[in-house]
Design an enzyme around this catalytic site. Structure first.
Site, mmCIF file in Angstrom:
data_model
loop_
_atom_site.group_PDB
_atom_site.id
_atom_site.type_symbol
_atom_site.label_atom_id
_atom_site.label_comp_id
_atom_site.label_asym_id
_atom_site.label_seq_id
_atom_site.Cartn_x
_atom_site.Cartn_y
_atom_site.Cartn_z
ATOM 1 N N VAL A 23 -3.307 9.816 -13.837
ATOM 2 C CA VAL A 23 -3.458 8.440 -13.379
ATOM 3 C C VAL A 23 -2.470 8.198 -12.246
ATOM 4 O O VAL A 23 -1.273 8.478 -12.397
ATOM 5 C CB VAL A 23 -3.174 7.471 -14.551
ATOM 6 N N CYS A 24 -2.943 7.706 -11.120
ATOM 7 C CA CYS A 24 -2.058 7.443 -9.984
ATOM 8 C C CYS A 24 -1.025 6.401 -10.365
ATOM 9 O O CYS A 24 -1.377 5.259 -10.700
ATOM 10 C CB CYS A 24 -2.862 6.954 -8.785
ATOM 11 N N ILE A 25 0.255 6.773 -10.302
ATOM 12 C CA ILE A 25 1.307 5.889 -10.799
ATOM 13 C C ILE A 25 1.401 4.602 -9.991
ATOM 14 O O ILE A 25 1.547 3.517 -10.563
ATOM 15 C CB ILE A 25 2.652 6.641 -10.889
ATOM 16 N N ALA A 49 -1.456 2.372 -10.893
ATOM 17 C CA ALA A 49 -1.338 1.934 -12.283
ATOM 18 C C ALA A 49 -0.301 0.825 -12.421
ATOM 19 O O ALA A 49 -0.552 -0.205 -13.057
ATOM 20 C CB ALA A 49 -0.978 3.119 -13.170
#
Lengths: 144, 91, 118
Positions: A92-94, A97
């Site tokens: 998940v792209c931090i 997110a």
């Protein structure tokens, strides 16, 4: 039927290594469900699924707090099942997110938020993991 | 060499038109999700590359593919992705 | 080093795709990939000069595009048919891009190891 006789096959009939990019939130758009079905089909047909990368609103797939009605799909649980049974890497792209309130325990502590809603098998990471997926895979398929 | 995945309705979105602008003779187009709403769209009447539409998405919407478009399942969708060098999504 | 073409298809500010696509370009460039960017469809609006997105509390896409040269991302292309369709000419643009035709963009796609669109 027109076109099919002229269909060129730049075929690789060997097993392919796929990665998926998911850009939309579950339930808001069909993309997450389509991506899940593609993933399940690819694996069932002997292909490899290198990574599923969640970016933009796709990060919402990772929220443990999803609580759809009993007769609807829980995308978080479906992706988790894929990771548990097939070892699929769910990243998940931090940055995407954090903006959207999808945090693991470490980030919740860092940002002094009361709760976290992301845990393994989902992992927060940077866009470098999307680039890695693109470079390491035979094909990167985007579901938006 | 490119499999184009059209994921939006041509009646609401420019995805199909943008795809057709960059579609080469060696490419193919697969309509999926709301993109299947374009199975009878006039923009596809003069297209000569192979055209596909996901059967699940057609059935969900009460549609069927005309003779010029091949309805396919996810098995074929996955195999098509391997047959083309690039897969580009339009949304 | 692989050749990666990033298609920028969306206008800035109304959605985050333009910004998120650019962030991917910058990441790929930081890892020394051979990046080309093609602005097509509404993506050409990202190039218009004099953008003032502070008015809508957003960061400037134009300013972010200026950073590209620091990362040696210099192969920037705009589709001239899509510019024309929107009443834009090269004089309206605030980014140093090469205006090319759709036919040339198709050729560009053929030459890449990877193509991704935002």
């Amino acid at each position: 039927m027109k076109g099919f006789a002229l269909h060129f096959c730049f075929c690789d009939t060997r097993p392919m290594k796929f990665s998926l990019l998911v850009l939309s939130a579950p339930h808001s758009r069909q993309a997450s469900q389509s991506a899940l079905k593609f993933a399940q089909t690819a694996l069932a047909n002997g292909h490899e699924l290198y990574r599923v990368f969640f970016y933009q609103d796709g990060v919402h797939n990772a929220s443990q707090l999803q609580s759809p009605p009993q007769d609807e799909t829980n995308l978080h649980d479906e992706w988790q099942a894929l990771a548990d049974t097939q070892g699929t890497d769910l990243v998940v792209c931090i940055a995407a997110a954090l903006k959207r309130g999808i945090l693991d325990a470490d980030e919740a502590e860092r940002y002094e938020r009361p709760q976290h809603n992301l845990a393994k098998p989902f992992e927060l990471s940077g866009l470098g993991q999307l680039l890695d997926a693109q470079l390491q895979s035979d094909r990167l398929i985007t579901f938006a | 060499m490119v499999l184009h995945l059209v994921q939006r309705s041509p009646f609401q979105h420019s995805a199909l038109r943008d795809c057709l602008n960059l579609c080469a003779d060696t490419d193919a187009i697969l309509l999926m999700e709301d993109g299947v709403l374009g199975v009878n769209h006039t923009d596809l009447k003069t297209v000569t590359v192979p055209l596909y539409a996901l059967q699940d998405d057609l059935s969900a919407r009460g549609l069927s593919a005309p003779d010029t478009i091949k309805a396919c399942g996810y098995d074929e969708f996955v195999e098509l992705c391997g047959q083309y060098k690039q897969v580009v999504s339009w949304f | 080093m692989k050749k990666i073409l990033v298609l920028q298809k969306q206008a800035p500010y109304g959605s985050s795709l333009a910004r998120d696509g650019l962030d991917y370009v910058l990441t790929s460039a930081a890892y020394d990939q051979d990046i080309s960017m093609a602005f097509i469809g509404d993506g050409v609006w990202q190039l218009v000069k004099s953008q003032q997105p502070a008015e809508i509390k957003q960061k400037s896409q134009l300013a972010a595009l200026d950073v590209l040269s620091l990362y040696d991302v210099e192969k920037l292309y705009a589709c001239h048919e899509d510019l024309n369709a929107r009443g834009l000419s090269p004089q309206d643009l605030g980014v140093d891009v090469t205006c090319i035709s759709r036919a040339e963009i198709k050729q560009l796609m053929v030459e890449q190891d990877h193509v991704i669109g935002f």
